[in-house]
Scaffold this active site. Structure first.
Site, PDB file in Angstrom:
ATOM      1  CD  GLU A 101      -2.881   1.153   2.384  1.00  0.00           C
ATOM      2  OE1 GLU A 101      -2.676   0.363   3.326  1.00  0.00           O
ATOM      3  OE2 GLU A 101      -3.860   1.908   2.323  1.00  0.00           O
ATOM      4  CD  GLU A 119      -8.225   1.829   5.211  1.00  0.00           C
ATOM      5  OE1 GLU A 119      -7.689   0.810   5.655  1.00  0.00           O
ATOM      6  OE2 GLU A 119      -7.614   2.699   4.566  1.00  0.00           O
TER       7      GLU A 119
HETATM    8  C1  FUD Z   1      -3.311   3.185   6.821  1.00  0.00           C
HETATM    9  C2  FUD Z   1      -4.209   2.556   5.874  1.00  0.00           C
HETATM   10  C3  FUD Z   1      -4.637   1.159   6.041  1.00  0.00           C
HETATM   11  C4  FUD Z   1      -3.828   0.176   6.835  1.00  0.00           C
HETATM   12  C5  FUD Z   1      -4.722  -0.997   7.120  1.00  0.00           C
HETATM   13  C6  FUD Z   1      -4.336  -1.916   8.183  1.00  0.00           C
HETATM   14  O1  FUD Z   1      -3.389   4.555   6.734  1.00  0.00           O
HETATM   15  O2  FUD Z   1      -4.653   3.196   4.963  1.00  0.00           O
HETATM   16  O3  FUD Z   1      -5.002   0.610   4.821  1.00  0.00           O
HETATM   17  O4  FUD Z   1      -2.714  -0.230   6.159  1.00  0.00           O
HETATM   18  O5  FUD Z   1      -5.900  -0.504   7.534  1.00  0.00           O
HETATM   19  O6  FUD Z   1      -5.414  -2.799   8.458  1.00  0.00           O
END
Ligand code: FUD
Length: 289
Positions: A147, A241
């Protein structure tokens, strides 16, 4: 068919068997196809109980995590690098045991504010670990997705372009890029070109708003985002998210600076997010036809 998912912290702050089952049910009720498990401590995850939940509920899972200072594979402390490798190998095993296909997130270094640029040797350490973990994952049928996150959460890859360069350096066909609109909105110059640049390597997408709350109430250009995804024919997971003080995982929430209450009603939030993503997705598909 594009699969939409949500991040587990929309639903539960704990991922013991009970927390996991709760998240799985809420996620399905909201209409999502995938649940992304926050797997920051894969050693604490009860695999047998988890597998029972997956079998009983029939859910498709992915997992994500951010390494910590104590498990930073892109540093110069051999003990921490080794601890990070152990953690990643275990995370791959957990995902595989749950029948999952993706391990995503900040799995290439500590997810935190760094006080200095990464060193060349630290970067090399991380790359060597990732190649070994990617081999292990490949044998288990799990894909790694790295990521790209903003400058306060990594000193390795902050833009899609840096991600592409980094992936070329690693040179492993079982490692893909993971782009997240929340981070892109901080670091990129726009939301269209980065997806084009990452296209051949893109394997995972997070859809998040600029304040990480309700989609469409911040500054992220989701029209450009979904136009780009349609343009490159992206067909991997698209995962919503969002974070609020309403649901807290002390580890992850504190690391990410979740100090504000952006929502209370996660059922409404989840339904809204799915409708929003489907709506944008369909709109551009229709134009493309
Ligand atoms: C962190 C983020 C997330 C993280 C993940 C962990 O800012 O964007 O994607 O890596 O949530 O579960």
């Amino acid at each position: 068919m594009t699969k939409f998912g949500s991040h587990g912290l929309v639903w539960s702050g704990t991922f013991d068997a009970e927390g996991f089952r709760h998240a799985v049910r809420k996620n399905a009720e909201a209409g999502f196809d995938i649940l992304e498990i926050p797997l920051l401590d894969p050693f604490a995850f009860d695999v047998d109980a988890g597998r029972a939940v997956v079998e009983q509920e029939g859910v498709t899972v992915t997992a994500s995590l951010g390494l910590s200072a104590a498990t930073d594979i892109s540093g110069d402390d051999p003990d921490r690098v080794a601890a990070g490798e152990r953690l990643l190998l275990r995370a791959v095993d957990v995902v595989a045991a749950l029948g999952g296909r993706y391990l995503a997130g900040v799995i290439y270094g500590a997810m935190r504010k760094h006080e200095a640029p990464a060193t060349a040797s630290g970067r090399r350490n991380g790359i060597e670990v990732l190649r070994r973990v990617a081999d292990h994952a490949q044998a288990a049928g799990v894909v790694l997705a790295l990521e790209v996150v903003n400058r306060y959460e990594t000193n390795i890859i902050n833009t899609a372009r840096q991600g592409v360069v980094y992936l070329r350096e690693i040179g492993h066909d079982n490692i893909r890029l993971h782009l997240d609109t929340y981070h892109m909105n901080i670091e990129e110059s726009g939301m269209f070109e980065p997806f084009l640049e990452a296209a051949p390597m893109l394997g995972y997408v997070h859809i998040g708003e600029s304040h990480r709350g309700y989609l469409g109430t911040g500054t992220v250009d989701f029209d450009a985002t979904f136009r780009a995804l349609a343009h490159i024919g992206y067909d991997g997971p698209i995962v919503f998210e969002s974070f609020s003080t309403a649901i807290v995982d002390p580890n992850l929430s504190n690391t990410l600076g979740v100090w504000r209450n952006l929502w209370e009603d996660n059922e409404d939030l989840g339904r809204h997010a799915l409708a929003f993503m489907r709506g944008r997705h369909r709109a551009v598909e229709t134009i493309a036809l």
